[in-house]
Design a protein around this motif. Sequence first.
Motif, PDB file in Angstrom:
ATOM      1  N   ASP A 371      20.396 -11.272  40.136  1.00  0.00           N
ATOM      2  CA  ASP A 371      20.814 -11.006  41.507  1.00  0.00           C
ATOM      3  C   ASP A 371      19.783 -10.158  42.254  1.00  0.00           C
ATOM      4  O   ASP A 371      19.612 -10.314  43.474  1.00  0.00           O
ATOM      5  CB  ASP A 371      22.177 -10.299  41.520  1.00  0.00           C
ATOM      6  CG  ASP A 371      23.319 -11.229  41.149  1.00  0.00           C
ATOM      7  OD1 ASP A 371      23.127 -12.455  41.230  1.00  0.00           O
ATOM      8  OD2 ASP A 371      24.397 -10.724  40.779  1.00  0.00           O
ATOM      9  N   PRO A 375      17.929 -12.538  45.470  1.00  0.00           N
ATOM     10  CA  PRO A 375      19.080 -12.152  46.307  1.00  0.00           C
ATOM     11  C   PRO A 375      19.758 -13.374  46.917  1.00  0.00           C
ATOM     12  O   PRO A 375      19.104 -14.341  47.305  1.00  0.00           O
ATOM     13  CB  PRO A 375      18.444 -11.275  47.384  1.00  0.00           C
ATOM     14  CG  PRO A 375      17.154 -10.797  46.797  1.00  0.00           C
ATOM     15  CD  PRO A 375      16.681 -11.904  45.928  1.00  0.00           C
ATOM     16  N   SER A 377      21.843 -13.364  49.624  1.00  0.00           N
ATOM     17  CA  SER A 377      22.138 -13.255  51.059  1.00  0.00           C
ATOM     18  C   SER A 377      21.058 -12.426  51.729  1.00  0.00           C
ATOM     19  O   SER A 377      20.275 -11.728  51.065  1.00  0.00           O
ATOM     20  CB  SER A 377      23.504 -12.603  51.278  1.00  0.00           C
ATOM     21  OG  SER A 377      23.470 -11.245  50.867  1.00  0.00           O
ATOM     22  N   SER A 380      21.576  -8.766  50.925  1.00  0.00           N
ATOM     23  CA  SER A 380      21.108  -8.411  49.588  1.00  0.00           C
ATOM     24  C   SER A 380      19.591  -8.318  49.554  1.00  0.00           C
ATOM     25  O   SER A 380      19.021  -7.435  48.886  1.00  0.00           O
ATOM     26  CB  SER A 380      21.593  -9.448  48.573  1.00  0.00           C
ATOM     27  OG  SER A 380      22.991  -9.447  48.488  1.00  0.00           O
ATOM     28  N   ARG A 384      17.492  -4.999  48.608  1.00  0.00           N
ATOM     29  CA  ARG A 384      16.503  -5.000  47.530  1.00  0.00           C
ATOM     30  C   ARG A 384      15.147  -4.516  48.034  1.00  0.00           C
ATOM     31  O   ARG A 384      14.490  -3.677  47.399  1.00  0.00           O
ATOM     32  CB  ARG A 384      16.352  -6.405  46.948  1.00  0.00           C
ATOM     33  CG  ARG A 384      15.444  -6.448  45.727  1.00  0.00           C
ATOM     34  CD  ARG A 384      14.916  -7.816  45.450  1.00  0.00           C
ATOM     35  NE  ARG A 384      13.899  -8.217  46.425  1.00  0.00           N
ATOM     36  CZ  ARG A 384      13.261  -9.385  46.394  1.00  0.00           C
ATOM     37  NH1 ARG A 384      13.579 -10.275  45.462  1.00  0.00           N
ATOM     38  NH2 ARG A 384      12.343  -9.671  47.288  1.00  0.00           N
TER      39      ARG A 384
END
Length: 535
Positions: A371, A375, A377, A380, A384
Amino acid sequence: MLHTHTFPQYDYVRSDEQASGTRRRHPVVVIGGGPIGLTAALDFAARGIPTLLVDDNNTVSIGSRAVCYAKRPLEVWDRLGVAEPLVERGVKWKVGRVFFDKDPVYRFDLLPEPHHKMPAMINLQQYYLEEALVEACQKSPLVDLRWKHKLVALEQRADHVLLTIETPDGAFQTEADWVIACDGANSGVRKMVGADFTGQFFQDRFLIADVVMSASFPTERWFWFDPPFHRGQSVLLHKQCDNVWRIDFQLGWDADPEEEKKPERVIPRIRAMLGSDAEFELEWVSVYQFACRRIDQFRHGRVIFAGDSAHQVSPFGARGANTGVQDIDNLGWKLKAVLDGAAGDKLLDTYHEERAFAADDNLRASTRSTDFITPKSRASLRLRNAVLELAETEEFARPLINSGRLSTPTPYLQSSLNTPDESAFAGAMRPGTNCADAPIKVGGQAAWLLGQLGAGFTLLSFGPAPQAEVACGSLEARVLTVGSDLVDEAGVLAERFDGQPGTVYLIRPDQHVAARWRGFDAKKIEAALRRCLPA
């Protein structure tokens, strides 16, 4: 064919069992001659179990495949007598670096403390590992390794499994008390027993390119997020032996796997990374999609699953083969106790209890890594990238970076085989944890603790030797006394085990702590042994 390696071709041999048409009963049949199946055969043989190992191929894995092998699996292979050539040939490393764009933002050390026999990690092409394990199996009188033997059917009966095996000379049937399925992620055995295999497939693809080149990169794990040579994606670099470098390029879900494997697509990516003047040769190319999933039960009657047939994780973190070897480390002594009548087959249910717990731990770690790397989305991705930007200057952000948490053993802290502590202890050697190694001396010669633990239960006593060994039925716990049987000259052993005078550890045959006390009490030790060997 690779530039750096010629793959062996092992001979198919028609067995006496097949030629005579007489059905034999084997204590154990292992399905699959990859790293986990080969390790299983060696482990079982080391414990005195005659083992039939069948594989439908007649060579080792093509391509480097699994690359990174961690300290705990190396310790298991050391117990089996095969680690030394692996470590000698492999590329030893313990430092990893993470880059964002072109800037280094994080550095980690997998083995920050000294005094371990095995390195934190080695990088070694899987075919070299398999060849070493095959050679050891061929030398063992208790391993019957048969190539070009494909399992096509199995039938579970009350006290055995009936197997139908296809060979170049036709099919024959054989029997097994227990079947160990090590036949990989696409396990045919799993389908034969109707086992569920559930989890998550990730909608992304990665390109593996093994490249032969002379390069000045250090022997470290380097991971880039959004590098200038591969914008919007990630790249991983590892060194293997023979001047082979593993490069993983994130491609995205829309990439065409067949197109991306073509040299005219791969070579420009590598040149963008290494520079237009770089000299290299492509060794092996593959495109993969990964999953995080596991089997519903590791034991289905008399069929037991290990390695990728039982669980799959993403390759980031080197948790695949490393976890599979630890499956076998857990299973071997339990299978031996059941075959010898020292425990009932209820003990084999604790294989699922402990290794499914470890698999779930690995799946969580692998999913979190995936994840972070990919990512799902825009939010996200922004989060990150903010972590990566902060990590360059802010120390608190660095542990939040997740480019793949590297494989470490999962302690079985809640295992039903553990005897809870009744006294206070410092350090990490809690019941359910694999023993940390430590330098010692035996007979005046330098040695290591793990090499002295043997294949059975051990009582590690810090102080005067107990008057007698402790037994549970036919099994005895051998006493190993610090100060007489071995000398802790550097004090590392006492420090790691909080070995105050009088302290006693009960250590399982897989080198995990079962119980510990601040004094020797034969009745308590016997009860702890009995707990490890349920009827």
